[in-house]
Each structure stands twice: as C-alpha cells, then as structure tokens.
Motif scaffolding. Structure first.
Motif, short mmCIF file in Angstrom:
data_model
loop_
_atom_site.label_atom_id
_atom_site.label_comp_id
_atom_site.label_asym_id
_atom_site.label_seq_id
_atom_site.Cartn_x
_atom_site.Cartn_y
_atom_site.Cartn_z
N SER A 196 16.89 -9.81 0.67
CA SER A 196 17.48 -8.76 -0.17
C SER A 196 16.40 -7.96 -0.89
CB SER A 196 18.47 -9.38 -1.18
OG SER A 196 17.78 -10.23 -2.06
N SER A 197 15.13 -8.25 -0.59
CA SER A 197 14.02 -7.47 -1.18
C SER A 197 13.57 -6.39 -0.19
CB SER A 197 12.80 -8.34 -1.45
OG SER A 197 13.17 -9.54 -2.01
N TRP A 198 12.83 -5.45 -0.71
CA TRP A 198 12.28 -4.39 0.15
C TRP A 198 10.83 -4.71 0.47
CZ3 TRP A 198 8.59 -0.67 0.86
CH2 TRP A 198 8.90 0.41 1.72
N GLY A 199 10.45 -4.63 1.74
CA GLY A 199 9.03 -4.80 2.11
C GLY A 199 8.74 -6.10 2.80
N ILE A 200 9.72 -6.63 3.53
CA ILE A 200 9.49 -7.94 4.17
C ILE A 200 9.38 -7.86 5.69
CG2 ILE A 200 10.74 -9.13 2.31
CD1 ILE A 200 12.70 -9.60 5.09
N LEU A 201 9.65 -6.72 6.25
CA LEU A 201 9.62 -6.60 7.72
C LEU A 201 8.19 -6.85 8.20
CD1 LEU A 201 11.63 -5.85 10.01
CD2 LEU A 201 10.88 -3.49 9.75
N GLU A 202 8.03 -7.87 9.06
CA GLU A 202 6.67 -8.21 9.51
C GLU A 202 6.20 -7.20 10.54
OE1 GLU A 202 9.25 -10.28 10.04
OE2 GLU A 202 8.90 -12.24 9.10
N GLU A 255 0.81 -1.23 0.00
CA GLU A 255 0.00 0.00 0.00
C GLU A 255 0.84 1.27 0.00
OE1 GLU A 255 -2.69 -0.59 3.24
OE2 GLU A 255 -3.65 -2.26 2.17
N ILE A 256 2.14 1.10 0.20
CA ILE A 256 3.00 2.29 0.08
C ILE A 256 3.19 2.51 -1.43
CG2 ILE A 256 5.29 3.23 0.54
CD1 ILE A 256 5.37 1.62 3.10
N GLY A 257 2.87 3.69 -1.87
CA GLY A 257 2.87 3.96 -3.32
C GLY A 257 4.26 3.83 -3.92
N ASP A 258 4.30 3.51 -5.22
CA ASP A 258 5.60 3.37 -5.88
C ASP A 258 6.35 4.70 -5.96
OD1 ASP A 258 5.15 0.73 -6.14
OD2 ASP A 258 4.37 0.85 -8.19
N LEU A 296 11.85 5.90 -0.92
CA LEU A 296 12.59 4.82 -0.25
C LEU A 296 12.20 3.48 -0.86
CD1 LEU A 296 12.46 5.85 3.52
CD2 LEU A 296 14.06 6.55 1.73
N LYS A 297 10.90 3.33 -1.09
CA LYS A 297 10.46 2.07 -1.69
C LYS A 297 11.04 1.92 -3.11
CE LYS A 297 6.35 -0.57 -2.92
NZ LYS A 297 4.89 -0.64 -2.87
N ALA A 298 10.97 3.00 -3.88
CA ALA A 298 11.46 2.95 -5.26
C ALA A 298 12.94 2.55 -5.28
CB ALA A 298 11.26 4.29 -5.94
N ALA A 299 13.73 3.13 -4.37
CA ALA A 299 15.16 2.78 -4.35
C ALA A 299 15.34 1.38 -3.76
CB ALA A 299 15.93 3.80 -3.52
N GLY A 300 14.57 1.08 -2.73
CA GLY A 300 14.73 -0.19 -2.02
C GLY A 300 14.43 -1.41 -2.87
#
Ligand SMILES: Nc1ncnc2c1ncn2[C@@H]1O[C@H](COP(=O)(O)OP(=O)(O)OP(=O)(O)O)[C@@H](O)[C@H]1O
Ligand SMILES: [Zn+2]
Length: 535
Positions: free
Chosen positions: A506-512, A389-392, A396-400
C-alpha cells in the motif's frame, strides 16, 4: 468501536439474512457487494475475517408465498436460497458462512437464547393489537401508514389488523442501557443521519414488542408454549450468531461466541435499522451476549425514485447484468457511483459511461500504453530507477505516498466512492503526466534516464491503484498485477495477505526494477449498451 474490537485480529461482518419471499435483486446484491469489499479489505490487511450472509426463511410471508407457488415452505426456501447462492458466486462474493434459518443447528441456538432471555424474566404473555405489515413482518403505528392503510415501505400492500395473545420482550427495560450504548459509542450507528433517526425513535420511549405469533405454522415453536410460533425477526437476527459456529462444532451459544464474538459490523439497508440498532442490542443484553461493534444502514437503490423491492416487483435482475457485464463492472459501479449511505438511482447508460471512462480508458488504457512504451524504450523491464531519487515535487509520487492511508481511511469509514475517487485521481494524474512529459520526445532527445523515471512513476502508480482497488475489482487488479510481473490472484483470499504484505504494497515506490513484465493485454474491454438495456 470499543478497544476490544480494534485490538483483536479477527473481523466478523454480516449482510442481512435476506428474506426468501423471492429471488435476489440488485438491492440485495448492493449490500452483499459492499460487505464483500469490506471483508476483502480486512483480509488484505492481514485480519482473520468471517463474512456472513444467508437467508431468513421463516414467517407468514414465506408461508403464503410458498402456498401461492404450490410448493412446501421448505422446498420453496431451498429453491430461493440456492438462487441467492448462485448470484453470490457470479458476483464473486467470497463469503465464509451462508446462514439459513431453517437449519436445525440454528433451532438449537434459538432455543438456548430464548431460555436465557426467559430466565432473565424478559418475556411475558400479553395481548397484541395493532396493524401488521406481512411484507415487513412488523407492526406499524397507525400514524406511519399511508392512506387506505398501506405500508409506507410497501405501498402496494395493505396492513392487516391483529388482536391476539403473544409473548412480549421487555424492550422498555433496556431503554437506559441502549441510551448509554449510543452515548458511549457514537460510532455504533452509522451514518450520522441513521443514528439521529434511532435516537429520536428511542427518545419517544420504547415499547415492549411481541416475539411470537399465533396461526403461523412456519417457524420455530416458542419453547415454553409450542402452540405459538416465534416471531420471524427474533429468530432471524439470531442467524448471525449461529453463523459463528464452525461447521463441526456442537450448536451451543458458548461455542458460537467463543471465537468471533462480538461481531464487528452489521451492514444493512435503512429499512431494517430499528431491528438491528434497537431490538438486537437489547436482545443481546438480555441474554448476556456482547453487543456487536456497530451497524451501518445504507441507502436504497431506486428505480424512478422508488425503492427497488421484491414485494413491489420493480426489480432489475442482477444475474442478467452480471452475465452481460461481469462482476467487477457491477461492483465498481455501485460503490463508486453511489455515495454509501445515500439513495441512488440505477441507470444503465450511466453505468456504461462510467465504466468505460474509469476502467477502460483511464485505468486500462493507461497500463496498456505505458507497457507499450516500456517495451519500446526499456526492453520490457521495469526501468532501473531508485524511487528515492524521484523528487518529492513529482506529483505522482507526492500523491502516491499518502494514497494508502487515505484509501484505508475511506474503507474504514465505508466511504467507498471517496476511496475510488482518491485512486482515480492518481490514475488521471498519470495520464496527464504522460501527456505533459511526452516520454516519446524525451526518448528521441536521448534523455533515457528521464524516460525511465517517467515510466517508473506511472507503472508504480498503476500498481498501487490496482492494489488498493483490489477489494472492489479483484479480477481487474489481478490482471494488472500479472502484467506487472506478479504471479498472484487477488481472489485467493487465504494467501493474499501473506503474498502481498499490506504495509509494503500500500506504499508508493516498491516496484522492483528487475521485474519482468507480463504481456500487455486490455484489462477491461469497453462496454456497449446492449438492446436489453433499461434506459
Ligand atoms: N432497493 C434496495 N436498495 C438497497 N438495498 C436493498 C434494497 N432492497 C433490499 N435491499 C437490501 O436487502 C435488505 C432487505 O432484505 P429483504 O430480503 O427484506 O429485501 P426486500 O427486497 O426489501 O424485500 P421486500 O421487498 O419483500 O420487503 C435491505 O436491508 C438491504 O440490505
Ligand atoms: Zn411493509
């Protein structure tokens, strides 16, 4: 790299086997750190890795050094080899094999290898005349020498004239095969500048080289003529092969080559490029052993523009540095600050500035202040945010999301400083993002969801950065992961790949989101320039 190398799940990497004429200096540490980082990266992504280091203990230079210190050569070697090992422990080098060329098991491998080359008719007796640098343990062309017959690599040493009967290796016979090797595998010698150096050397026409010495007692006897001693380099290079043996295996070539051969990568300084990129593959071809995956010849650490070296004596003591600043600090500085392949001067003031800026401020403070806010605004738990749900458009998400691939490429290409830069740019992006988003204001305005998104994006970016930096700064990465609620240690090299799966971590967006965070503590204390500092 050939297809066999890319498809197999084992990865064998070597540092040079360091010459035990003296204790290690930061130059020796530099290569070993880099090799350890590559080994840790390959383990992290699930490969079965063999990191080989060790010591080269024969030859005239050792004979003379031992004599000068009043010890037997073996006593001398034992003392210095222990000094190397001690440094590797302090530097947190997770080596798998420490290969010593005075080990009798190595003698058996050398003998068998020599026999294969002999049976292939690649060894003959002839007269050797020329200038010899004992510090290099190498014959030099007259035109390479400095004024007064000094070695260019050891300007304080005069070369010595030799005129003796030696056994020669038919290197010239392998010229076409070597040229084909460099042509077919353009990556065999890296970086490009080193490859070009070797190509032009080979184009001038290869000369056979002598592989035995008379009047040198400290070494293995030539199997077919025990009055002569094997040339130290012939024996030293084979130390890599001996290191492939499991400790309980009988020392035969067949055993040594059964699991890890061909070795994927030899990491060396540019001073010993010719031995690794020309002589060594030709020796392997002659003995019918697969040629290694490649050679990377990095640049020199210099002091006042001159190569730091044991023989020159202008050394900086790595043991002292590591005791004052810790292993992560040294590891990070060398790989971040000096582009791998180029020369770089060591300057302690710059060292401290970089570590404080990158590790204490940008990374350490970021985690600390973010965890502080999470405690205050989110009850000390990772905020409940769905990363989808965090927009592209979120920077940080785009770089991550692409960082893992970019950093993997950097590690594969041994571009450590670029890898660090990519990661640090995400870290700096986080600091900027917090300042812009001002979660404390959002919180006051009652924008809880926005606060949680901001803090989640930052925590996740810090996690990813720590994961990708872990081959370089395993202790700091462990501290960060533990504060993020993972009970793991990146130094646990046998468990790490299964504990933290590479494609996931090594991916972004996995922290539970329900992960309970650990106690916030500074992960890297600011360094002060001590009075012992060199500049
Ligand atoms: N100044 C340096 N910068 C980077 N790497 C170095 C440096 N000095 C040595 N090394 C590393 O050590 C290897 C050479 O090992 P060796 O034991 O011969 O060390 P050395 O200090 O160059 O010795 P010596 O001064 O006696 O020639 C190099 O190929 C490189 O891997
Ligand atoms: Zn020399």
């Amino acid at each position: 790299m050939n297809s066999n190398q890319t498809s197999k799940n084992t990865f064998a990497i070597t540092t040079p086997l360091y010459y035990v004429n003296d204790l290690p200096h930061i130059g020796s540490a530099y290569t070993t750190i880099a090799a350890d980082v590559v080994a840790r990266f390959e383990r992290l992504r699930g490969k079965s890795v063999l990191l080989i280091t060790g010591t080269d203990e024969h030859g005239q230079k050792i004979e003379r050094t031992a004599e000068a210190s009043g010890r037997s050569p073996q006593e001398h070697c034992d003392t210095i080899a222990a000094g190397f090992d001690q440094l590797w422990q302090k530097m947190n080098i997770a080596y798998d094999r420490f290969s010593r060329t005075t080990n009798p098991r190595h003698g058996a491998i050398v003998k068998e290898f020599f026999q294969r080359v002999w049976d292939n008719d690649d060894i003959y007796l002839s007269q050797q005349t020329g200038w010899y640098c004992v510090a290099c343990e190498e014959f030099k062309d007259k035109r390479e020498l400095l004024e007064n017959n000094h070695c260019p690599m050891h300007p304080n040493r005069e070369v010595e004239w030799r005129d003796e009967q030696n056994y020669f290796f038919r290197l010239s016979k392998y010229q076409p095969q070597l040229e084909a090797l460099y042509q077919d595998r353009p990556d065999f010698i890296r970086p490009e500048i080193r490859r070009n150096e070797v190509l032009s050397f080979v184009q001038q026409g290869l000369q056979d080289f002598s592989i035995s010495r008379v009047n040198v007692a400290w070494g293995f006897p030539v199997p077919v003529d025990p009055k002569q001693t094997l040339y130290v380099w012939f024996d030293a290079l084979l130390g890599y092969v001996t290191a492939l043996l499991d400790p309980e295996q009988e020392p035969t070539l067949e055993n040594a080559l059964s699991k890890w051969s061909p070795i994927n990568l030899h990491l060396i300084g540019k001073d010993i490029l010719r031995f690794h990129a020309v002589y060594w593959p030709a020796m392997l071809m002659s003995a019918g052993v697969p040629v290694s995956g490649g050679v990377f010849g990095h640049g020199f650490l210099t002091k006042d523009g001159q190569k730091i070296s044991k023989t020159l004596g202008n050394i900086i003591d790595p043991l002292d540095l590591v005791e004052r600043y810790g292993s992560d600090a040294l590891r990070y500085y060398f790989l971040k600050e000096i582009e791998f392949g180029r020369d770089g001067d060591f300057n302690e003031t710059r060292f401290i500035n970089i570590l404080n800026a990158d590790l204490a401020n940008d990374l350490g403070n970021l985690l600390n202040r973010t965890l502080g806010m999470v405690k205050k605004y989110c009850q000390g738990q990772v905020p409940k945010v769905n990363p989808e749900e965090i927009g592209d458009k979120n920077g940080l998400k785009a770089a991550g999301v692409t960082l893992g691939d970019r950093v993997t490429c950097a590690y594969e290409g041994l571009q450590f400083s670029q890898g660090c830069e990519e990661i640090l740019s995400l870290v700096r992006g986080c600091n900027k993002y917090i300042d812009e988003q001002a979660p404390w204001k959002l919180y006051k305005q009652g924008e809880q969801q926005a606060v949680e998104q901001v803090l989640y994006a930052v925590l996740e970016s810090v996690r990813l950065s720590a994961y990708l930096l872990s081959p370089i700064i395993p202790n700091i990465s462990t501290a960060i992961y533990q504060q993020l609620g993972y009970s793991i240690d990146f130094n646990d090299q046998t468990a790490i790949a299964s504990a933290l799966n590479f494609p996931t971590h090594s991916s972004w967006g996995i922290l539970e989101s329900d992960r309970v965070l650990g106690e916030a503590k500074p992960v890297f204390a600011r360094l002060e320039l001590s009075n012992q500092a060199s500049s």
